[in-house]
Write a protein that holds these residues in place. Structure first.
Motif, short mmCIF file in Angstrom:
data_model
loop_
_atom_site.label_atom_id
_atom_site.label_comp_id
_atom_site.label_asym_id
_atom_site.label_seq_id
_atom_site.Cartn_x
_atom_site.Cartn_y
_atom_site.Cartn_z
N ALA A 61 0.83 -1.21 0.00
CA ALA A 61 0.00 0.00 0.00
C ALA A 61 0.87 1.25 0.00
CB ALA A 61 -0.92 0.00 1.22
N PHE A 62 1.97 1.18 0.74
CA PHE A 62 2.94 2.29 0.78
C PHE A 62 3.48 2.58 -0.61
CE2 PHE A 62 7.33 3.76 1.28
CZ PHE A 62 7.19 4.82 2.17
N GLU A 63 3.88 1.53 -1.30
CA GLU A 63 4.42 1.67 -2.66
C GLU A 63 3.38 2.25 -3.62
OE1 GLU A 63 6.06 -1.17 -6.32
OE2 GLU A 63 5.97 -1.94 -4.28
N GLN A 64 2.17 1.74 -3.54
CA GLN A 64 1.11 2.19 -4.45
C GLN A 64 0.72 3.65 -4.20
OE1 GLN A 64 -2.02 -0.73 -4.00
NE2 GLN A 64 -0.63 -2.41 -4.50
N CYS A 65 0.66 4.05 -2.95
CA CYS A 65 0.27 5.43 -2.62
C CYS A 65 1.33 6.44 -3.06
CB CYS A 65 0.02 5.57 -1.12
SG CYS A 65 -1.53 4.83 -0.56
N LEU A 66 2.60 6.15 -2.77
CA LEU A 66 3.64 7.10 -3.12
C LEU A 66 3.95 7.08 -4.62
CD1 LEU A 66 6.21 7.09 -0.18
CD2 LEU A 66 4.08 8.32 -0.47
N GLY A 67 3.89 5.89 -5.23
CA GLY A 67 4.11 5.80 -6.67
C GLY A 67 3.04 6.57 -7.44
N SER A 68 1.79 6.41 -7.04
CA SER A 68 0.69 7.12 -7.71
C SER A 68 0.75 8.62 -7.43
CB SER A 68 -0.65 6.55 -7.26
OG SER A 68 -0.85 6.71 -5.87
N LEU A 69 1.25 9.01 -6.25
CA LEU A 69 1.41 10.43 -5.94
C LEU A 69 2.39 11.08 -6.91
CD1 LEU A 69 1.01 12.93 -4.06
CD2 LEU A 69 2.99 12.08 -2.77
N THR A 70 3.50 10.39 -7.17
CA THR A 70 4.50 10.93 -8.09
C THR A 70 3.91 11.17 -9.47
OG1 THR A 70 6.26 9.75 -6.91
CG2 THR A 70 6.77 10.50 -9.13
N ALA A 71 3.11 10.21 -9.94
CA ALA A 71 2.49 10.36 -11.26
C ALA A 71 1.43 11.44 -11.25
CB ALA A 71 1.87 9.03 -11.69
N SER A 72 0.79 11.64 -10.12
CA SER A 72 -0.36 12.55 -10.07
C SER A 72 0.03 14.02 -10.07
CB SER A 72 -1.21 12.26 -8.83
OG SER A 72 -0.55 12.69 -7.64
N ILE A 73 1.26 14.35 -9.67
CA ILE A 73 1.61 15.77 -9.54
C ILE A 73 1.73 16.46 -10.90
CG2 ILE A 73 2.78 15.40 -7.35
CD1 ILE A 73 5.43 15.80 -8.79
N ILE A 74 1.78 15.68 -11.98
CA ILE A 74 1.87 16.29 -13.31
C ILE A 74 0.55 16.18 -14.07
CG2 ILE A 74 4.37 15.92 -13.51
CD1 ILE A 74 3.81 13.45 -15.19
N THR A 75 -0.52 15.83 -13.35
CA THR A 75 -1.84 15.71 -14.00
C THR A 75 -2.84 16.61 -13.29
OG1 THR A 75 -2.40 13.81 -12.59
CG2 THR A 75 -1.44 13.33 -14.75
N PRO A 76 -3.87 17.08 -14.02
CA PRO A 76 -4.87 17.96 -13.40
C PRO A 76 -5.61 17.27 -12.27
CG PRO A 76 -5.07 17.98 -15.80
CD PRO A 76 -4.12 16.88 -15.44
N ASN A 77 -5.74 17.98 -11.15
CA ASN A 77 -6.47 17.47 -9.99
C ASN A 77 -6.04 16.07 -9.56
OD1 ASN A 77 -7.98 19.89 -10.31
ND2 ASN A 77 -9.74 18.90 -9.40
N ARG A 78 -4.78 15.74 -9.78
CA ARG A 78 -4.19 14.46 -9.38
C ARG A 78 -4.94 13.27 -9.97
NH1 ARG A 78 -2.88 14.46 -3.06
NH2 ARG A 78 -2.32 12.35 -3.69
N ILE A 79 -5.48 13.44 -11.17
CA ILE A 79 -6.26 12.37 -11.77
C ILE A 79 -5.39 11.17 -12.16
CG2 ILE A 79 -6.10 13.14 -14.18
CD1 ILE A 79 -9.14 12.49 -14.39
N GLY A 80 -4.08 11.42 -12.35
CA GLY A 80 -3.17 10.33 -12.69
C GLY A 80 -3.07 9.28 -11.60
N GLU A 81 -3.41 9.66 -10.38
CA GLU A 81 -3.38 8.73 -9.25
C GLU A 81 -4.28 7.52 -9.51
OE1 GLU A 81 -4.81 8.63 -4.56
OE2 GLU A 81 -5.12 10.41 -5.80
N TYR A 82 -5.44 7.76 -10.13
CA TYR A 82 -6.39 6.68 -10.37
C TYR A 82 -5.81 5.63 -11.31
CZ TYR A 82 -9.93 9.67 -8.21
OH TYR A 82 -10.64 10.44 -7.33
N GLY A 83 -5.22 6.09 -12.41
CA GLY A 83 -4.69 5.16 -13.40
C GLY A 83 -3.51 4.36 -12.89
N VAL A 84 -2.59 5.03 -12.19
CA VAL A 84 -1.39 4.35 -11.71
C VAL A 84 -1.73 3.32 -10.64
CG1 VAL A 84 0.82 4.65 -10.53
CG2 VAL A 84 0.14 6.25 -12.33
#
Length: 312
Positions: free
Chosen positions: A91-114
């Motif tokens: 869960a730690f890996e998934q949360c931080l990995g998706s956070l990294t991807a989300s900072i370059i997408t509008p409203n952190r939408i990249g978090e969902y896909g990752v």
């Protein structure tokens, strides 16, 4: 043919991971070094003045960051357990990995896909929905405390709502239009049926964690104002902070600009108590570094180590 296709997929995945990591690192670097609102030298000076004499206070602030993310990771772990049991480290890996991807997408939408990519294809849509539940629970906490805080400051000060940025209105409208066009593609009956299958106690747990997490990071902001010698009534300051998060939540933006939105709103709100703009910008920048910047840097490691699940 299979080997070529497999190697092609691996190459594309590698390029995808590199793009995310390089973009994230670049944005973080730009935000820290070429911040037009707060120069790096100004931030460094403010940081050294405050924390060189208050090292234990700095440790306390860092512990609040840890508590904030430990709760978010635990919230994700119990949510995703509806579909698949995962360890806390996963869960730690998934949360931080998706956070990294989300900072370059509008409203952190990249978090969902990752986050969805960490699971088998057959359950990815459900993972996206579970992530939405987690984010909505956090939004509920923001709205609850934000409305309460806004009522308090509305009765305490006379002010006019500042004009909305046309660009933000356009982005928000575009997102709503896209969601409206996609609504027919969603099987609402299936979604309702799936939501009913989720145990009610899990909803209560998720909301409870979201509220606790909100109180932690909002008070982290409060303790930073104390550190900057802001001698004001607790209820007034915390109401201003609650109002800031409420207003920031309704403005569509990229996570990388989250500090700028919150900083602008905070400057406006705290102007009613005549708080120094430089102090406010330093606090909002610190909050971004602690809760977004540093975790995003850690997340780059997980992005580079990410392996797509082949079983479909």
């Amino acid at each position: 043919m299979y080997n070529i296709s497999y190697k092609y997929k691996r190459l594309l995945l590698l390029l995808f991971k590199l793009v995310i990591v390089i973009a994230a690192l670049y944005f973080i670097y730009e935000k820290l070094v070429y911040n037009q609102a707060l120069s790096f030298s100004q931030f460094q000076n403010q940081f050294s003045i405050i924390f060189t004499k208050n090292i234990w206070y700095l440790i306390f602030i860092l512990l609040l960051t840890d508590a904030n993310w430990l709760l978010e990771i635990y919230k994700w772990k119990i949510l995703v357990s509806v579909e698949k049991k995962i360890t806390y480290l996963e869960a730690f890996e998934q949360c931080l990995g998706s956070l990294t991807a989300s900072i370059i997408t509008p409203n952190r939408i990249g978090e969902y896909g990752v986050k969805a990519l960490y699971f088998e294809k057959k359950i990815r849509k459900k993972i996206v929905l579970l992530n939405l539940i987690g984010n909505l629970s956090q939004l509920l906490a923001t709205l609850t405390f934000g409305i309460l805080g806004f009522i308090i400051i509305w009765n305490s000060f006379e002010f006019e709502i500042p004009e909305l940025n046309i660009q933000n209105i356009f982005i928000g409208s575009s997102i709503l239009i896209i969601l409206y066009l996609l609504r027919k593609q969603l099987n609402l009956n299936k979604i309702k049926a799936y939501l009913k299958q989720i145990p009610s106690n899990l909803y209560f747990k998720t909301i409870g964690i979201a509220f606790l997490r909100y109180l932690i990071f909002s008070h982290q902001f409060y303790f930073l104002t104390v550190l900057f010698r802001i001698e004001l009534d607790y209820y007034l300051v915390i109401s201003l902070i609650f109002s800031m998060y409420l207003l920031a939540s309704v403005i569509p933006t990229f996570a990388i600009f989250d500090w700028l939105i919150k900083g602008s709103i905070a400057i406006w709100l705290f102007s009613f108590v005549e708080m120094n703009e430089l102090s406010i910008l330093t606090i909002t920048t610190l909050m971004w570094i602690l809760n977004i910047g540093i975790p995003s840097l850690l997340g780059t490691v997980f992005i580079l180590n990410f392996k797509l699940i082949d079983s479909e």
